[in-house]
Enzyme design. Sequence first.
Site, mmCIF file in Angstrom:
data_model
loop_
_atom_site.group_PDB
_atom_site.id
_atom_site.type_symbol
_atom_site.label_atom_id
_atom_site.label_comp_id
_atom_site.label_asym_id
_atom_site.label_seq_id
_atom_site.Cartn_x
_atom_site.Cartn_y
_atom_site.Cartn_z
ATOM 1 N NE ARG A 101 -3.296 11.313 -6.655
ATOM 2 C CZ ARG A 101 -3.372 11.737 -5.386
ATOM 3 N NH1 ARG A 101 -3.548 10.861 -4.410
ATOM 4 N NH2 ARG A 101 -3.269 13.014 -5.108
ATOM 5 C CG LEU A 102 4.035 8.240 -4.507
ATOM 6 C CD1 LEU A 102 5.538 8.415 -4.303
ATOM 7 C CD2 LEU A 102 3.505 7.163 -3.571
ATOM 8 C CG ASP A 103 -1.715 10.474 -0.903
ATOM 9 O OD1 ASP A 103 -2.398 10.582 -1.936
ATOM 10 O OD2 ASP A 103 -1.890 9.591 -0.052
ATOM 11 C CE1 TYR A 104 2.259 19.839 -1.350
ATOM 12 C CE2 TYR A 104 1.569 19.648 0.945
ATOM 13 C CZ TYR A 104 2.184 20.358 -0.067
ATOM 14 O OH TYR A 104 2.736 21.583 0.200
ATOM 15 C CB THR A 108 3.074 9.771 0.350
ATOM 16 O OG1 THR A 108 1.957 9.623 1.227
ATOM 17 C CG2 THR A 108 3.774 8.420 0.218
#
Length: 235
Positions: free
Chosen positions: A101-104, A106
């Site tokens: 995942r990548l943060d919202y 990022t």
Amino acid sequence: MKERLQKYMARCGVASRRKCEEIIFQGRVKVNDKKITDITIIDDEKDIVKVDGKVIKPKDKKIYIMLNKPVEVITSAKDEYNRKTVLDVVKIKERIYPVGRLDYDTSGLLILTNDGDVAFKLTHPSKEIDKVYIAIIKGTPSKDEIEKFKNGLKIDDYITSPAEIKILNVKGGLCEVEITIHEGKNRQVRKMCDAIGHPVVALKRIKIGRLSLGNLKEGQWRYLTKSEVEYIKSL
């Protein structure tokens, strides 16, 4: 062939093995119409597996995609708040899911696939695959702060593994740095920068192992090359 239920689900393109385990624990899986809430072994030639009421079968065509994820996009197949997800950006007919995942807030390199084995290789902690980020942070880290960052920091209930941080540019009270880690805990890079007193203003992932974003622009995606897929499978 007998195999673990979560591995079979991943092979069918449901999600990564870890995510499939969560789906099982949530009671969303049935084997031969019996609800399963724990890890079990199935026979893919005899047993009928359903997820959310739909029969799943192994995918013949494997899909491997690299996306330069924009900010304000959720790394998920769907979002309960109807926010834009990575599958709203990558629109193809085949069922795929994001790896890790990548943060919202990022941006950067994200892999999407329907190959559970590849997802497993890219995310399992034992592989210790380097992930490289470019971050804009407040202020400029001192030599002492850089050493602390490199040697490991106490965050929440764990100490981070050794990491790398390199100053690229300093301008107007902000600093551009290149950060390399091989862990992938929740918001880890941001928490590490907070721990040395230099909060992140912007964050972008540019590499995962030998996979590089290159000149792929934000919001764009492409299929992985044969050599890139072979690299992942060789891990």
